[in-house]
Design a protein around this motif. Sequence first.
Motif, short mmCIF file in Angstrom:
data_model
loop_
_atom_site.label_atom_id
_atom_site.label_comp_id
_atom_site.label_asym_id
_atom_site.label_seq_id
_atom_site.Cartn_x
_atom_site.Cartn_y
_atom_site.Cartn_z
N UNK A 371 13.76 -9.76 4.61
CA UNK A 371 12.55 -9.07 5.06
C UNK A 371 11.81 -8.48 3.86
N UNK A 372 12.54 -7.80 2.97
CA UNK A 372 11.91 -7.25 1.78
C UNK A 372 11.40 -8.36 0.85
N UNK A 373 12.15 -9.44 0.77
CA UNK A 373 11.76 -10.55 -0.10
C UNK A 373 10.48 -11.22 0.39
N UNK A 374 10.29 -11.24 1.72
CA UNK A 374 9.09 -11.87 2.30
C UNK A 374 7.88 -10.95 2.29
N UNK A 375 8.10 -9.70 1.91
CA UNK A 375 7.00 -8.73 1.88
C UNK A 375 6.91 -8.09 0.50
N UNK A 376 6.60 -8.89 -0.53
CA UNK A 376 6.54 -8.35 -1.89
C UNK A 376 5.45 -7.28 -2.00
N UNK A 377 5.74 -6.27 -2.77
CA UNK A 377 4.77 -5.19 -2.95
C UNK A 377 4.88 -4.10 -1.91
N UNK A 378 5.73 -4.29 -0.87
CA UNK A 378 5.91 -3.27 0.15
C UNK A 378 7.35 -2.78 0.12
N UNK A 379 7.51 -1.48 0.10
CA UNK A 379 8.85 -0.91 0.15
C UNK A 379 9.32 -0.89 1.60
N UNK A 380 10.62 -0.68 1.78
CA UNK A 380 11.16 -0.59 3.13
C UNK A 380 10.57 0.62 3.85
N UNK A 381 10.37 1.70 3.12
CA UNK A 381 9.77 2.89 3.73
C UNK A 381 8.35 2.59 4.23
N UNK A 382 7.59 1.81 3.46
CA UNK A 382 6.24 1.47 3.90
C UNK A 382 6.28 0.56 5.13
N UNK A 383 7.21 -0.34 5.18
CA UNK A 383 7.34 -1.20 6.37
C UNK A 383 7.73 -0.36 7.59
N UNK A 384 8.58 0.63 7.37
CA UNK A 384 8.96 1.52 8.47
C UNK A 384 7.76 2.37 8.90
N UNK A 385 7.01 2.90 7.93
CA UNK A 385 5.87 3.76 8.25
C UNK A 385 4.78 3.01 9.01
N UNK A 386 4.79 1.69 8.91
CA UNK A 386 3.78 0.90 9.62
C UNK A 386 4.07 0.81 11.12
N UNK A 387 5.27 1.20 11.53
CA UNK A 387 5.58 1.21 12.96
C UNK A 387 4.91 2.41 13.63
#
Length: 498
Positions: A371-387
């Motif tokens: 998941x992190x590899x497919x979303x370069x430039x985004x941290x896991x925290x940013x992916x979580x904050x997008x929810x």
Amino acid sequence: MYPIPQPALTPNTFAYESRPLVKPTGFREYDARWLFQSEINLMGVQALGLGLGTYVRRSGVRPEIVVGHDFRGYSSAIKYALIAGLMAVGLKVHDIGLALSPMAYFAQFALDVPCVAMVTASHNDNGWTGVKMGANRPLTFGPDEMAALRDIVLAADFDLAPGSYAFVADMAERYIADLLDRPKLSRRLKVVCACGNGTAGAFAPKVLEGLGCEVVPLDVEPDYTFPRYNPNPEDMKMLHAIADTVTASGAEVGLGFDGDGDRCGVVDNRGDEIFADKVGVMLARDLSAIHPGATFVVDVKSTGLYATDPVLIANGVTADYWKTGHSYIKRRVSELRALAGFEKSGHFFFGPPIGRGYDDGLVSAIAVCELLDRNPGKTLAELKDALPKTWSSPTMSPHCADEVKYRVADAVVNHFAAAKANGELIAGQPIRDLNTVNGVRVTVADGSWGLVRASSNKPELVVVVESPVSERRMHEMFEAIDAVLRRHPEVGAYNQRL
């Protein structure tokens, strides 16, 4: 004739050493769990093997079984007592030695063997033992199979026949090679690998390093005394230890594994734990972009976002809320041909083309890394904050004896059903929905909800609350749920609470 198992025997007596001890409540909804020595002895474990083998033979399944054990001081002794019983009723045993539960499931496919018996107490405290069983890969036993097995064992109704034994020396290497039969990550992620001194410490660091990660090890040396805490990625002690290590090391993600390696907990780059149901939403967003229209099965403890998240809705996702428990979700994923199943406890089940349908914490960890590899430039925290924001509790478990917990849970279900019928307010609002597929999940008008169910593997109830409105509303839902529980004196203290 084999002696009839006894529900209670006193240790260090002639009877204890000459008769099988099997407490009936150890046969749970989808696996077996006992306190070793006080609720089951080695003769009792042998009786369990006799019963399991008899059940397999009567079911018409090819009488071959994979057997493994976890890293506890007594697990190997329990495994060999189980094997003695299995062989005495005509099964061919494939012993894979020290293993993770998913390694045993993998061995069913690798060896073309239909049945499995994994000796493990998972994340339970030391002193517990148990067996996860199945006779139709990738499924494991549910209530019907467990009830039939219980009746065979407690009646000592065994069909004796000669069996055989083979030790499989290389299954760990084959399991790791299978997990790494995929492209490496395109960048070197820095990952905390936390194992709580459980069995996963012998496997997880190798797999993550093979995937291309820079691994920061945390409690990876197997130690069956569990010197720091139980290896349980729902336990806040373990999550806090992972969080501290993530922030101190500058890691991009922390991954924590339970005692038998079928669950994975996640901490983001800021050191914030992400409850597994929210991790599932993040993975569902990612995977449904690749597989639009996918179905995901989720347990009733999980966040309501699977049904309300706008990204999942746009991707045509169908969310199916089902019974909590690895056997239930595994079976439901198979029945619906779902892409994946997610449990709040951290059991994730990836169906084809991603996985084989069983729960594997290492496959879950790989999915988070990808998941992190497919979303370069985004941290896991940013992916979580997008929810969309919700306020969720951890899984909270007030003590309730095995003998009464289902009766108490039924009473709570009936209470809320009557409240809905009478138009009563819960936490100040009318009830919008009741889901009673597994205990009761009561949702009020603003979307806040609370769940009560009986634990399937411990003498406890299970309580979870969530609100999409505010932290205050989450607390109000908890107080409303707890007030109902306190009407029952059989309900004791929580293991953790808000």
